[in-house]
Structure formats: C-alpha cells, structure tokens
Design a protein around this motif. Structure first.
Motif, PDB file in Angstrom:
ATOM      1  N   PHE A 188      26.203  45.662  46.816  1.00  0.00           N
ATOM      2  CA  PHE A 188      26.843  46.188  45.740  1.00  0.00           C
ATOM      3  C   PHE A 188      27.777  44.895  45.502  1.00  0.00           C
ATOM      4  N   ASP A 189      28.276  44.916  46.965  1.00  0.00           N
ATOM      5  CA  ASP A 189      28.825  43.392  46.353  1.00  0.00           C
ATOM      6  C   ASP A 189      28.848  41.914  45.587  1.00  0.00           C
ATOM      7  N   GLU A 190      27.359  41.960  45.538  1.00  0.00           N
ATOM      8  CA  GLU A 190      26.858  40.583  44.904  1.00  0.00           C
ATOM      9  C   GLU A 190      26.980  41.234  43.272  1.00  0.00           C
ATOM     10  N   MET A 191      26.645  43.011  43.167  1.00  0.00           N
ATOM     11  CA  MET A 191      27.166  43.138  42.181  1.00  0.00           C
ATOM     12  C   MET A 191      28.730  43.137  41.161  1.00  0.00           C
ATOM     13  N   ILE A 192      29.613  43.475  42.336  1.00  0.00           N
ATOM     14  CA  ILE A 192      30.955  43.049  42.068  1.00  0.00           C
ATOM     15  C   ILE A 192      30.959  41.498  41.363  1.00  0.00           C
ATOM     16  N   ASP A 193      30.294  40.683  42.566  1.00  0.00           N
ATOM     17  CA  ASP A 193      30.516  39.757  42.164  1.00  0.00           C
ATOM     18  C   ASP A 193      30.417  38.648  40.761  1.00  0.00           C
ATOM     19  N   LEU A 194      28.824  39.530  40.462  1.00  0.00           N
ATOM     20  CA  LEU A 194      28.380  38.826  38.938  1.00  0.00           C
ATOM     21  C   LEU A 194      29.429  39.463  38.067  1.00  0.00           C
ATOM     22  N   GLN A 195      30.283  40.794  38.161  1.00  0.00           N
ATOM     23  CA  GLN A 195      30.587  41.538  36.995  1.00  0.00           C
ATOM     24  C   GLN A 195      32.080  40.386  36.890  1.00  0.00           C
ATOM     25  N   THR A 196      32.957  39.616  38.505  1.00  0.00           N
ATOM     26  CA  THR A 196      33.780  38.901  38.006  1.00  0.00           C
ATOM     27  C   THR A 196      33.415  37.788  37.738  1.00  0.00           C
ATOM     28  N   GLU A 197      32.236  37.124  37.900  1.00  0.00           N
ATOM     29  CA  GLU A 197      31.204  35.787  37.140  1.00  0.00           C
ATOM     30  C   GLU A 197      31.726  36.330  36.063  1.00  0.00           C
ATOM     31  N   ILE A 198      31.085  37.580  35.676  1.00  0.00           N
ATOM     32  CA  ILE A 198      30.938  37.413  33.793  1.00  0.00           C
ATOM     33  C   ILE A 198      32.430  37.444  33.327  1.00  0.00           C
ATOM     34  N   LEU A 199      33.078  38.127  33.496  1.00  0.00           N
ATOM     35  CA  LEU A 199      34.352  38.538  33.286  1.00  0.00           C
ATOM     36  C   LEU A 199      35.307  37.645  33.068  1.00  0.00           C
ATOM     37  N   GLY A 200      35.396  36.842  34.354  1.00  0.00           N
ATOM     38  CA  GLY A 200      35.990  35.596  34.753  1.00  0.00           C
ATOM     39  C   GLY A 200      35.751  34.507  33.398  1.00  0.00           C
ATOM     40  N   GLY A 201      34.409  34.286  33.177  1.00  0.00           N
ATOM     41  CA  GLY A 201      33.749  32.663  32.884  1.00  0.00           C
ATOM     42  C   GLY A 201      34.618  32.894  30.940  1.00  0.00           C
ATOM     43  N   LEU A 202      34.742  34.991  30.706  1.00  0.00           N
ATOM     44  CA  LEU A 202      35.574  34.917  29.149  1.00  0.00           C
ATOM     45  C   LEU A 202      36.670  34.516  28.826  1.00  0.00           C
ATOM     46  N   GLY A 203      37.599  34.903  29.456  1.00  0.00           N
ATOM     47  CA  GLY A 203      38.365  34.790  29.990  1.00  0.00           C
ATOM     48  C   GLY A 203      38.999  35.358  30.048  1.00  0.00           C
ATOM     49  N   LEU A 204      38.617  37.034  30.578  1.00  0.00           N
ATOM     50  CA  LEU A 204      39.940  38.238  30.292  1.00  0.00           C
ATOM     51  C   LEU A 204      40.184  38.209  31.981  1.00  0.00           C
ATOM     52  N   HIS A 205      41.339  38.939  31.463  1.00  0.00           N
ATOM     53  CA  HIS A 205      42.519  39.219  32.524  1.00  0.00           C
ATOM     54  C   HIS A 205      41.793  40.586  32.996  1.00  0.00           C
ATOM     55  N   CYS A 206      41.526  41.084  34.441  1.00  0.00           N
ATOM     56  CA  CYS A 206      40.970  41.864  34.661  1.00  0.00           C
ATOM     57  C   CYS A 206      41.654  42.164  36.464  1.00  0.00           C
ATOM     58  N   ARG A 207      41.371  43.504  36.441  1.00  0.00           N
ATOM     59  CA  ARG A 207      41.353  43.363  38.114  1.00  0.00           C
ATOM     60  C   ARG A 207      40.417  44.621  38.188  1.00  0.00           C
ATOM     61  N   VAL A 208      40.182  44.558  39.784  1.00  0.00           N
ATOM     62  CA  VAL A 208      39.429  45.057  40.760  1.00  0.00           C
ATOM     63  C   VAL A 208      39.680  46.881  41.063  1.00  0.00           C
ATOM     64  N   LEU A 209      39.062  47.600  40.865  1.00  0.00           N
ATOM     65  CA  LEU A 209      40.232  48.959  41.723  1.00  0.00           C
ATOM     66  C   LEU A 209      38.750  49.435  42.793  1.00  0.00           C
ATOM     67  N   GLU A 210      38.622  49.829  43.477  1.00  0.00           N
ATOM     68  CA  GLU A 210      38.908  50.959  44.056  1.00  0.00           C
ATOM     69  C   GLU A 210      38.697  52.484  44.087  1.00  0.00           C
ATOM     70  N   MET A 211      37.758  52.964  42.993  1.00  0.00           N
ATOM     71  CA  MET A 211      38.064  54.592  42.271  1.00  0.00           C
ATOM     72  C   MET A 211      38.481  55.380  43.721  1.00  0.00           C
ATOM     73  N   PRO A 212      38.716  56.312  42.808  1.00  0.00           N
ATOM     74  CA  PRO A 212      39.548  57.823  44.091  1.00  0.00           C
ATOM     75  C   PRO A 212      38.704  58.519  43.550  1.00  0.00           C
ATOM     76  N   THR A 213      38.287  59.794  44.730  1.00  0.00           N
ATOM     77  CA  THR A 213      37.306  60.624  44.713  1.00  0.00           C
ATOM     78  C   THR A 213      37.369  61.011  43.911  1.00  0.00           C
TER      79      THR A 213
END
Length: 631
Positions: free
Chosen positions: A496-521
């Motif tokens: 799960f953490d590996e997936m989030i790291d890959l998502q962060t790498e992809i979006l970060g490389g595109l230069g986009l400003h993003c935030r990572v959220l832990e979603m509620p129930t």
C-alpha cells in the motif's frame, strides 16, 4: 395476407381453414426475434416440438396456406422437412407502424400450449402483418423499473449464475459481532444495511430450529427402516416413546409413516437451503470492516503535500481564464460540442497535442510502475456483472443512482440464464477477476500488476458546473495498479505504501501541487478497509474545496474480494487461506490532463508548458501554443 391471431379464450371460428390441411408450410421465429426460420412444406403438418426455443422467444408456429408469395420459395413435397433460412420482406409493412418483433406478434395463450395462428392469403402477394394488438416500441420493450436502494445490494446473489465463483464468507464472525458490523454500516453511510447482521442472527436461529427438527425426523426414519428390515426395530439409543408408537404398526402403516417422514425431511431441507441462501445474500451486501487508521466521520486527514503551492494568492479571474475548458478552446485541444452531438453529456474529443499528451501520460505512468517491478497487463473492458459485484461495484450507489453500464441482454440470453455483461469502471475489476476461482502459491506473493484500460462510469446525477469539462466524464483512460498479498497487515501495508510512493513520484514529476489524504469512513466503498486519496490543485476550482480535486486513490480490501471471487492461497504448511488485495490508481488521464492545462497555462503567450518528464513522448516539445487552423 390478413393476420388473424387466435384469441387466448376462444376457439377458431368456423370460417377458418381447418388445421388438418395436408399441405402446409411451417415457420418458427429464430433466436434473434427479427428473422424467420423456414422449416419446410409437409404432406402432413408436424407435431409441435416440446419447445426447442426459449419460452420467452418462442410463442407458437405460423401456418401459411397455399403459399404464393415470393418470400416463400417453393420446395418439393417430401415426407421429411426441408430446412432453409429466410428473412421476411418489410416492404409490405406500413412505414408509419412501429417495428414489432416476431415473438410479440406470436404472444398469445400459447404459453402453455402450441396453438398455431392461421395466416390466410388474399390477393396480395406480400404479407401485411397486423400489429394492432401486439406492437410496442423498443423503449417500452426494454423499460424496467429501477430498484430501490436496498435492492441494489440484494441482487448480486440472486443473479449470480451457477458458473460464477462461489463466495465463501465468514458469516460466523458476523453472527458473533453483530453490533460491530451494524455500527460499521452506519459509519460508512450504508444505513439501510445496518440491520442485516441482526437479521442474520435471527435467520441462524431459525436454521438451528430446522436442524433440530430434522434430527428428530431422521431418528424416526432410522427406527422405521430397521423395523422394515426385520432387525427387531429397536436400538438402545432410540427414544422409548417412538418405540412404543411403532410397536403395533403393520408393515403398510410403517411404509405410510416412512413416506411422511421422507416428505417432512424434504421440506426441512428445502427450508434450510432457503435460510442459508438468505444469510449469504445479507452477508454479501455488508461492507468490509474499517481499519483503525481510517478517520471516523466525514472529514479526511491531510497526511502530506507534494510540491509547493504555485500561487498562494491567485487573481479572482482564475475560475474563468484558467479553466481547462477555456484553455482547450483557446488552443483547439478539446471538443465537447462534437462529443455532445455524437454521444451526449460526459464525453469529449481530445485533439492534436491533447491526444499526444494522453499517450505521453500513459507511457510515463507505465514506465514508472514497471521500473518498480510491476508487471504489465492488458485487460478486457467487458466483464461479467457478478465479477464486478464481487469486487464491490454495485449497479447502483447508496443513493440509488446508476453507476455501471450494463450491456443489454436479449430475451433469449436472459431465458437461457446467460450471465450479464457490464463495462468495467476500472481495471481493478478484470484484474481481480483474473485470479477468480484459483489457488495462488505463497512463494509467488506479492503479485504486482499494472494495467491500462478504458474505464466506463455512468456517473448518474453528477452533473453540475463543478464537474464541467474533463473533471467528471463517462469514459476515460486510466493506469491501475493491483496486487495480491499475504493475509498479513504489515506486508499488505508495505505494498500500500509502495503504491502511494509511486503515485507521489508520478504526480510530483508532473510538477503538480497535491496533497495526500487519509479518507474517512463516509468516503469508503464497500470493499475498502482503508483508502488514501491524492488531490491536485485546480485553479478553476477555487470556489469549491479550495481548488482541490481527486486525481488518484489507493485502497486495502483485505479478503473482501478474494472471498467473493473464491481466490485462495496455499501456504507453505499446505493450508488454504484467502489472500488480501490492494489497488491504486497510477494515473487517471482526464483529470491529470486538465490539471496540466490549468497549471501550465500562460495567458500572455496563450501557451501551456509541457512537463519535462513528458517531453520524451512529445517529440521534445516544451510548449503547446496557438495555431491557425483552416477547419
């Protein structure tokens, strides 16, 4: 030719030609309902078969006397039928009449008997079929009443074909923890299902009562069987009251009592089966339990940010001139008007550099994932409805809105029990189904797969100004990651953490400003026990959620999907358990494309900056500028 369909309550009139004609042509409807099957000409009319066609498609036979029409080729008279195929001419049918399929023309009282409506000839050589009593429009033919909210979750088990993987749920855990599951349904906005755990306990109590009654009848049957076999008829374990009851019975009375016992057991077993099926149906609808990491309520928890905010204090006009719809129109990259004409709201055309950007984004995401050891798969876009339901994708959401596109079935396929097909809303569904009804080996885990697919979302009721453009569409391309892991929380969270790291790498490389959220129930789907979203900043959405919009997500589903898909895991000790599944979006093209257009737009130059990581797939171009087009 004049059509005289028989009445369901009256016999043929005396003026009709007798049905014992020695020369007769027999036509029956084909399976598609739009053509006829010419069965031949006979000296003696054949007897109607036991129903070679599905009951919903076959309503009777048509007998044609003295065939002279060009549509009926003359065949030599033989004692056996000559078979040929033909399609009736529509030239004699009034153009103003709505189309009427042949099964509806034949729908009479022949549901239980094969009466043959007689078609007699007049001077016309082209038959004109009377449709006054049977005509309908295609809209009326396929119209169905929409199920209510609870019914959306109740159909999965009832519509599951016999060939589908048999789900093996842990109903015992639900019975032992009804309050836990009930509160979990409330927390996750499945309030209509909150009573299901307690209903399962009530059904289980009924099942136990049936089991007890069945044991008593079986004891009674055993005594009767021994008496009929002449073995004395008693055992020291037999109840004394039953022995005394059978003591003076004759053989005929014992046989009659045995028949009653057998009938009683059959009724009990039938009731037990219904109770078990109902418990399974309710258990299938209950969502997965929630992780301790998941915030309770409706507010997500911000975990981290990606890249710096591009413009902390933007101009008030951002919502207009920074919209990707405006940018796409300025540069001629997007065509929503043409898509509205061809397909309707929610579809679009990507033109020129926008189409190039789509392919570049796909290649970039795939390259990033495959470098990390994720094996690529090209999955189907059409799956069985029961596979989608097993993954937690229901035909309707919690508000009763349609979410999945189902491929319409013909009446014949439905009558034969052919499984329903749907368009996959994400590659997660066919990837999970790839290992349905199989046994994995522990040495092969974790299995990590990445797939590119077209995704189809009905998104009913989602229209609005905030979803204008590419933000919410019915069809799009997405790169999806999916993994099977050991049923261990630590190892699953590593993937799960590996997936989030890959998502962060992809979006970060595109230069986009993003935030990572832990979603509620309240934001979790039925299958997820934990979910993290990444939201990108869209200048045009500042008036809604401060400009944030979801672009990726990742979920842990534990054994929710594998139990419903019968995917098992053989451990080193030889024990069969259920693996856990994890899924995550590597990149969803339309929203990321929209974010690139809005954040890379230069109003003074009328151009968009292409992210550096995409330029190898864009022929080295740095910007997308205006061009003068003749068309």
């Amino acid at each position: 030719m004049k059509c005289k369909p028989p009445s369901s309550n009256t016999a043929p009139s005396d003026s009709e030609e007798p049905k014992t004609s020695k020369e007769e042509v027999v036509i029956a409807p084909s399976f598609n309902g739009r053509s006829w099957r010419y069965l031949g000409r006979f000296h003696d009319p054949p007897q109607a078969p036991s129903n070679p066609f599905p009951t919903t498609a076959f309503r009777g036979w048509i007998s044609l006397r003295k065939p002279t029409s060009d549509n009926l080729p003359a065949l030599p008279l033989t004692t056996s039928p000559t078979v040929a195929l033909m399609r009736p001419s529509l030239s004699g049918v009034a153009a103003s009449k709505p189309f009427t399929c042949l099964p509806c023309l034949l729908r009479t009282s022949t549901r239980n008997s094969f009466q043959r409506p007689v078609l007699t000839y007049t001077e016309r050589t082209t038959p004109r079929l009377s449709t006054a009593q049977f005509s309908h429009s295609a809209r009326q033919l396929h119209a169905q009443e929409a199920p209510d909210q609870t019914a959306a979750f109740n159909t999965a088990a009832s519509l599951r074909p016999t060939t589908a993987p048999k789900p093996l749920l842990d109903i015992k855990h639900i019975r032992l923890n009804p309050d836990l599951y009930s509160q979990n349904c409330i927390d996750r906005n499945y309030k209509s299902l909150a009573e299901y755990p307690h209903k399962i306990n009530a059904l289980f109590a009924e099942w136990q009562a049936q089991q007890k009654a069945g044991r008593a009848l079986r004891e009674r049957g055993n005594i009767l069987r021994r008496r009929l076999a002449g073995s004395g008829g008693t055992s020291r374990d037999d109840p004394r009251e039953i022995i005394d009851e059978f003591g003076d019975m004759s053989r005929e009375e014992i046989l009659e009592e045995a028949r009653k016992v057998k009938a009683g057991l059959a009724g009990i077993e039938e009731t037990e089966g219904k109770l078990q099926a109902e418990m399974e149906r309710l258990a299938l609808a209950i969502p997965n339990l929630t992780s301790d990491e998941t915030p309770r309520g409706t507010e997500p928890e911000v975990m981290s940010y990606i890249n710096n905010h591009p413009e902390p204090e933007p101009a008030l006009s951002d919502r207009v001139w920074r919209s990707h719809v405006h940018v796409g129109a300025e540069l001629g990259l997007l065509d929503f008007a043409g898509a509205a004409s061809s397909s309707g709201w929610g579809w679009y055309y990507l033109l020129d550099e926008a189409a190039d950007l789509e392919q570049a984004l796909i290649s970039y995401a795939l390259a990033t994932a495959t470098r990390a050891g994720w094996r690529q798969v090209s999955p189907p876009s059409v799956v069985y409805g029961h596979i989608a339901a097993a993954c937690g994708f229901q035909p309707r959401d919690a508000n009763g809105e349609t979410q999945i596109y189902a491929i319409a079935q013909s009446r014949e396929d439905a009558a034969r029990g052919k499984p329903e097909l749907v368009l996959a809303g994400t590659a997660e569904i066919p990837l999970a189904g790839m290992k349905a009804d199989t046994v994995l080996d522990e040495a092969d885990l974790p299995l990590k797969r990445v797939a590119v697919s077209r995704c189809y979302r009905a998104e009913a009721g989602a229209r609005g100004s905030e979803t204008k453009g590419l933000y919410r569409v019915h069809e799009f391309t997405k790169v999806e990651m999916f993994s099977w892991t050991l049923p261990d929380q630590v190892e699953t969270e590593e993937i799960f953490d590996e997936m989030i790291d890959l998502q962060t790498e992809i979006l970060g490389g595109l230069g986009l400003h993003c935030r990572v959220l832990e979603m509620p129930t309240a934001d979790l789907g039925a299958s997820a026990t934990r979910k993290c979203d990444i939201e990108a900043f869209f200048p045009s959405r500042r008036e809604r959620n401060d400009g944030w919009g979801e672009v990726t997500s990742a979920s842990i589903c534990t054994d929710y999907q594998t139990r419903r898909l019968a995917t098992r895991l053989k451990t080193k000790e030889g024990k069969l358990v259920y693996p856990w599944t994890v899924n995550g979006t590597a990149l969803a093209v339309p929203r990321v494309l929209a974010a690139i257009l809005e954040n890379g737009w230069n109003e003074s130059e009328k151009s968009v900056l292409i992210p550096e990581v995409l330029r190898p797939w864009m022929d080295g171009r740095e910007k997308i500028g205006p061009r003068h087009r003749m068309n």
